[in-house]
Motif scaffolding. Structure first.
Motif, PDB file in Angstrom:
ATOM      1  N   ALA A  68       1.095  -7.996  -7.438  1.00 31.38           N
ATOM      2  CA  ALA A  68       2.224  -8.737  -6.873  1.00 31.38           C
ATOM      3  C   ALA A  68       2.471  -9.989  -7.710  1.00 31.38           C
ATOM      4  O   ALA A  68       1.529 -10.680  -8.097  1.00 31.38           O
ATOM      5  CB  ALA A  68       1.936  -9.125  -5.426  1.00 31.38           C
ATOM      6  N   LEU A 105       5.090  -5.727  -8.151  1.00 33.37           N
ATOM      7  CA  LEU A 105       5.869  -6.013  -6.947  1.00 33.37           C
ATOM      8  C   LEU A 105       6.288  -7.484  -7.019  1.00 33.37           C
ATOM      9  O   LEU A 105       5.458  -8.380  -6.885  1.00 33.37           O
ATOM     10  CB  LEU A 105       5.027  -5.751  -5.695  1.00 33.37           C
ATOM     11  N   SER A 107       8.479 -10.900  -5.986  1.00 32.87           N
ATOM     12  CA  SER A 107       9.238 -11.592  -4.937  1.00 32.87           C
ATOM     13  C   SER A 107       9.624 -12.982  -5.430  1.00 32.87           C
ATOM     14  O   SER A 107       8.821 -13.673  -6.065  1.00 32.87           O
ATOM     15  CB  SER A 107       8.427 -11.701  -3.640  1.00 32.87           C
ATOM     16  N   HIS A 117       2.382 -14.333   1.207  1.00 34.23           N
ATOM     17  CA  HIS A 117       1.379 -14.024   0.184  1.00 34.23           C
ATOM     18  C   HIS A 117       0.275 -13.091   0.691  1.00 34.23           C
ATOM     19  O   HIS A 117      -0.818 -13.067   0.132  1.00 34.23           O
ATOM     20  CB  HIS A 117       0.767 -15.303  -0.404  1.00 34.23           C
ATOM     21  N   HIS A 119      -0.071  -9.938   0.378  1.00 32.32           N
ATOM     22  CA  HIS A 119       0.055  -8.644  -0.294  1.00 32.32           C
ATOM     23  C   HIS A 119      -1.257  -7.879  -0.356  1.00 32.32           C
ATOM     24  O   HIS A 119      -1.275  -6.649  -0.224  1.00 32.32           O
ATOM     25  CB  HIS A 119       0.587  -8.841  -1.720  1.00 32.32           C
ATOM     26  N   SER A 122      -2.416  -6.718   3.330  1.00 31.91           N
ATOM     27  CA  SER A 122      -1.565  -5.660   3.875  1.00 31.91           C
ATOM     28  C   SER A 122      -1.604  -4.382   3.042  1.00 31.91           C
ATOM     29  O   SER A 122      -0.881  -3.431   3.343  1.00 31.91           O
ATOM     30  CB  SER A 122      -0.123  -6.163   3.975  1.00 31.91           C
ATOM     31  N   GLN A 124      -0.619  -3.934  -0.055  1.00 34.52           N
ATOM     32  CA  GLN A 124       0.518  -3.761  -0.961  1.00 34.52           C
ATOM     33  C   GLN A 124       0.142  -3.942  -2.425  1.00 34.52           C
ATOM     34  O   GLN A 124       0.830  -3.435  -3.307  1.00 34.52           O
ATOM     35  CB  GLN A 124       1.609  -4.773  -0.609  1.00 34.52           C
ATOM     36  N   ALA A 125      -0.918  -4.705  -2.689  1.00 38.54           N
ATOM     37  CA  ALA A 125      -1.273  -5.018  -4.075  1.00 38.54           C
ATOM     38  C   ALA A 125      -2.764  -5.278  -4.201  1.00 38.54           C
ATOM     39  O   ALA A 125      -3.444  -5.610  -3.220  1.00 38.54           O
ATOM     40  CB  ALA A 125      -0.478  -6.232  -4.555  1.00 38.54           C
ATOM     41  N   ILE A 128      -2.644 -10.906  -7.078  1.00 38.42           N
ATOM     42  CA  ILE A 128      -1.415 -11.691  -6.988  1.00 38.42           C
ATOM     43  C   ILE A 128      -1.354 -12.673  -8.149  1.00 38.42           C
ATOM     44  O   ILE A 128      -2.346 -13.305  -8.506  1.00 38.42           O
ATOM     45  CB  ILE A 128      -1.342 -12.470  -5.657  1.00 38.42           C
TER      46      ILE A 128
END
Length: 339
Positions: A68, A105, A107, A117, A119, A122, A124-125, A128
């Motif tokens: 992310a 990903l 944003s 933040h 990610h 959850s 998702q990544a 970061i």
């Protein structure tokens, strides 16, 4: 028309005469599967036009295959108002992620309603990366706790953190100042903030001071007004210099955006660049190629910066020290050739 049903691994298993788990292991390259069985599964998958759900496969392996990237912009700004330097760094990060077989990903976060933040938590990544303007204090205050964790990388945050990655600002300032000296300039001024929420600007200023003192020359910093965008700050700073009749024949700007505004002010005042005034910026943004004259600048190694950012974001035990990315002088036309 009825939508065609998506082929699944169960269909492949039935066609190949094996179990679903065997299909998964065969297509993931597991070495416990015989070559004859793997060939049968591969042929069945080909005949059925089956595609592995790579995202699901990565999750089963405990990895999202995604990094992310949070790009912080000025409060109230649209994504298009992001500093061109950060767009260039973002592009390098996305290219580095792609070269590693990863997704990026992205944003853009400017206002509190956009701040996010989670990610990693959850799913998702895997890591970061934070980049962006340091003048958005609420955004960095929101993300500051994040910067103390693993699987996080940041570029030039407003905090003095051990894990941070920055340009080699000291060497950059020496390169810029030395280039102006080589062209015969001696009354060289630094234009940019020297303190506050831009630690990298302070580093560039201190490097400039060291280079000037090493040459036995005096040094002066011109602090631009804070309540304007960088281009306007650079223009106003030069207009102030001219109005006060301050003697100068060389300007080292803390960033390219300041320098481009300064070039506009010099042009409007009829001060010839580079004949009367030599100008060097910092960032290597592409718009500097199209200024009048094209801007000589210091550029960090974007590919190396991206490599280090992605590597640190994916590392569960990153090195606990700041990393300096190499820089280079980009010769254009805003400084005379060495004498």
């Amino acid at each position: 028309m009825r939508k065609a049903r998506r082929v699944t691994s169960i269909d492949v298993a039935e066609a190949a005469g094996v179990s679903q788990s065997t299909v998964s292991r065969a297509l993931s390259g597991c070495d416990t599967i015989t070559e004859a069985t793997r060939a049968r599964v591969v042929e069945a998958a080909r005949a059925l036009d089956y595609r592995v759900n790579e995202h699901a496969a990565r999750l089963r392996r405990g990895s999202t295959g995604t990094v992310a990237v949070i790009v912080i912009g000025r409060a109230g700004a649209a994504p298009g108002a992001i500093n061109p330097f950060h767009y260039k760094l973002l592009g390098a990060v996305c290219a580095e992620a792609s070269a590693r077989g990863l997704d990026a990903l992205v944003s853009f976060q400017c206002d509190p309603a956009q701040f996010y933040h989670d990610h990693i938590e959850s799913g998702q990544a895997d890591g970061i990366i934070l980049i962006g303007t340091t003048v958005n204090e609420p955004a960095w205050a929101f993300h500051e706790p994040l910067l103390k964790r693993t699987n996080i990388a940041s570029w030039a945050s407003p905090f003095e953190l051990n894990g941070e990655i920055r340009s080699d600002n000291s060497r950059a300032a020496h390169l810029a100042t030395s280039r102006l000296m080589a062209a015969g300039h001696r009354a060289i001024l630094f234009v940019g903030p020297t303190k506050g929420d831009q630690p990298q600007f302070g580093e560039r200023y201190r490097g400039y001071v060291a280079a000037m003192e090493q040459a036995g020359l005096g040094h002066t910093a011109i602090e631009p007004p804070a309540d304007a965008d960088r281009g306007t700050q650079g223009r106003l700073a030069v207009e102030q210099l001219l109005a006060q009749d301050t003697p100068f024949d060389g300007l080292f700007f803390a960033c390219d955006a300041l320098a481009l505004g300064g070039l506009d002010a010099l042009s409007a005042a009829g001060r010839a660049v580079p004949e009367e005034v030599g100008v060097v910026g910092f960032d290597g943004v592409d718009s500097g190629q199209h200024s009048n004259p094209p801007l000589t600048t210091i550029e960090p190694d974007f590919a190396e910066a991206a490599r280090q950012l992605v590597e640190r974001a994916l590392a569960s035990d990153p090195p606990a020290f700041q990393t300096r990315v190499p820089v280079m002088l980009v010769e254009r036309a805003s400084v005379r050739q060495p004498r």
